[in-house]
Design a protein around this motif. Structure first.
Motif, PDB file in Angstrom:
ATOM      1  N   ILE A  34       0.837  -1.200   0.000  1.00 55.63           N
ATOM      2  CA  ILE A  34       0.000   0.000   0.000  1.00 55.63           C
ATOM      3  C   ILE A  34       0.874   1.253   0.000  1.00 55.63           C
ATOM      4  O   ILE A  34       0.691   2.163  -0.812  1.00 55.63           O
ATOM      5  CB  ILE A  34      -0.969  -0.012   1.196  1.00 55.63           C
ATOM      6  CG1 ILE A  34      -2.013  -1.123   1.016  1.00 55.63           C
ATOM      7  CG2 ILE A  34      -1.637   1.351   1.386  1.00 55.63           C
ATOM      8  CD1 ILE A  34      -2.822  -1.432   2.269  1.00 55.63           C
ATOM      9  N   TYR A  59      -8.788   1.355   6.029  1.00 53.33           N
ATOM     10  CA  TYR A  59      -8.507   0.149   5.246  1.00 53.33           C
ATOM     11  C   TYR A  59      -9.809  -0.624   5.136  1.00 53.33           C
ATOM     12  O   TYR A  59     -10.253  -1.268   6.089  1.00 53.33           O
ATOM     13  CB  TYR A  59      -7.433  -0.667   5.967  1.00 53.33           C
ATOM     14  CG  TYR A  59      -7.078  -1.991   5.344  1.00 53.33           C
ATOM     15  CD1 TYR A  59      -6.364  -2.055   4.149  1.00 53.33           C
ATOM     16  CD2 TYR A  59      -7.421  -3.182   5.971  1.00 53.33           C
ATOM     17  CE1 TYR A  59      -6.014  -3.277   3.596  1.00 53.33           C
ATOM     18  CE2 TYR A  59      -7.071  -4.406   5.421  1.00 53.33           C
ATOM     19  CZ  TYR A  59      -6.362  -4.446   4.233  1.00 53.33           C
ATOM     20  OH  TYR A  59      -6.013  -5.654   3.690  1.00 53.33           O
ATOM     21  N   TRP A  98      -1.577  -3.013  -5.866  1.00 50.33           N
ATOM     22  CA  TRP A  98      -2.200  -1.798  -5.350  1.00 50.33           C
ATOM     23  C   TRP A  98      -1.863  -0.642  -6.268  1.00 50.33           C
ATOM     24  O   TRP A  98      -0.768  -0.579  -6.839  1.00 50.33           O
ATOM     25  CB  TRP A  98      -1.702  -1.514  -3.937  1.00 50.33           C
ATOM     26  CG  TRP A  98      -2.262  -2.479  -2.946  1.00 50.33           C
ATOM     27  CD1 TRP A  98      -1.799  -3.734  -2.667  1.00 50.33           C
ATOM     28  CD2 TRP A  98      -3.402  -2.283  -2.120  1.00 50.33           C
ATOM     29  NE1 TRP A  98      -2.598  -4.318  -1.716  1.00 50.33           N
ATOM     30  CE2 TRP A  98      -3.586  -3.452  -1.355  1.00 50.33           C
ATOM     31  CE3 TRP A  98      -4.290  -1.226  -1.946  1.00 50.33           C
ATOM     32  CZ2 TRP A  98      -4.611  -3.600  -0.439  1.00 50.33           C
ATOM     33  CZ3 TRP A  98      -5.315  -1.363  -1.022  1.00 50.33           C
ATOM     34  CH2 TRP A  98      -5.465  -2.543  -0.280  1.00 50.33           C
TER      35      TRP A  98
END
Length: 157
Positions: A34, A59, A98
């Motif tokens: 992330i 999250y 991501w």
């Protein structure tokens, strides 16, 4: 007096539900992916972006596609002026990778109204009384309107 008002405004925004959420429990490998997607680098002080050390403050699945999304917040008056806060929204892709989809200075509040693909509109909070609302168009978040307390306004209000 102006400094006191700006400080109180900033503290009020930092106390919103966006920042009052409990710190999410994210596996270290996932957190690393992330942060890297948002352009942060691991240092001895934590994950640092171009402004300061960041933290994952949200999250969860924002758009209902079954994949997790994350908000990284970092704090710096040098980068973010009177607001003192910046954020980076990162979305997990179907491949598992991501991707950074949006970043801005301010305090993000996710609204019930939605753009394409179920992505929530974002009220970009900060000092003032008229906030930019961003909407996902399928490719990126763009300015959609301006609101204060759910009512239309103009930046000159």
């Amino acid at each position: 007096m102006k400094t006191a008002i700006l400080t109180l405004s900033t503290l009020a925004f930092l106390g919103t539900t966006t920042f009052a959420e409990t710190k999410p429990n994210i596996p270290a490998k996932e957190a690393s992916q992330i942060f890297k997607a948002a352009g942060f680098s691991k240092t001895k002080h934590g994950w640092e972006g171009s402004c300061d050390t960041g933290e994952i403050t949200t999250y969860k699945d924002f758009n209902g596609d079954g994949l997790k999304d994350a908000v990284i917040s970092d704090y710096s008056t040098m980068c973010y002026g009177n607001t003192g806060v910046g954020y980076h929204i990162v979305a997990q892709q179907k491949t598992g990778n991501w991707k950074l989809i949006f970043e801005n200075m301010g305090v993000p509040t996710f609204l019930k109204t939605k753009g394409k693909d179920g992505w929530p509109d974002i009220e970009n909070g900060g000092p003032g009384f008229c906030f930019t609302i961003y909407r996902w168009n399928g490719q990126k978040y763009d300015v959609n309107r301006y609101e204060y307390n759910g009512k239309a306004c103009t930046l000159n209000d």
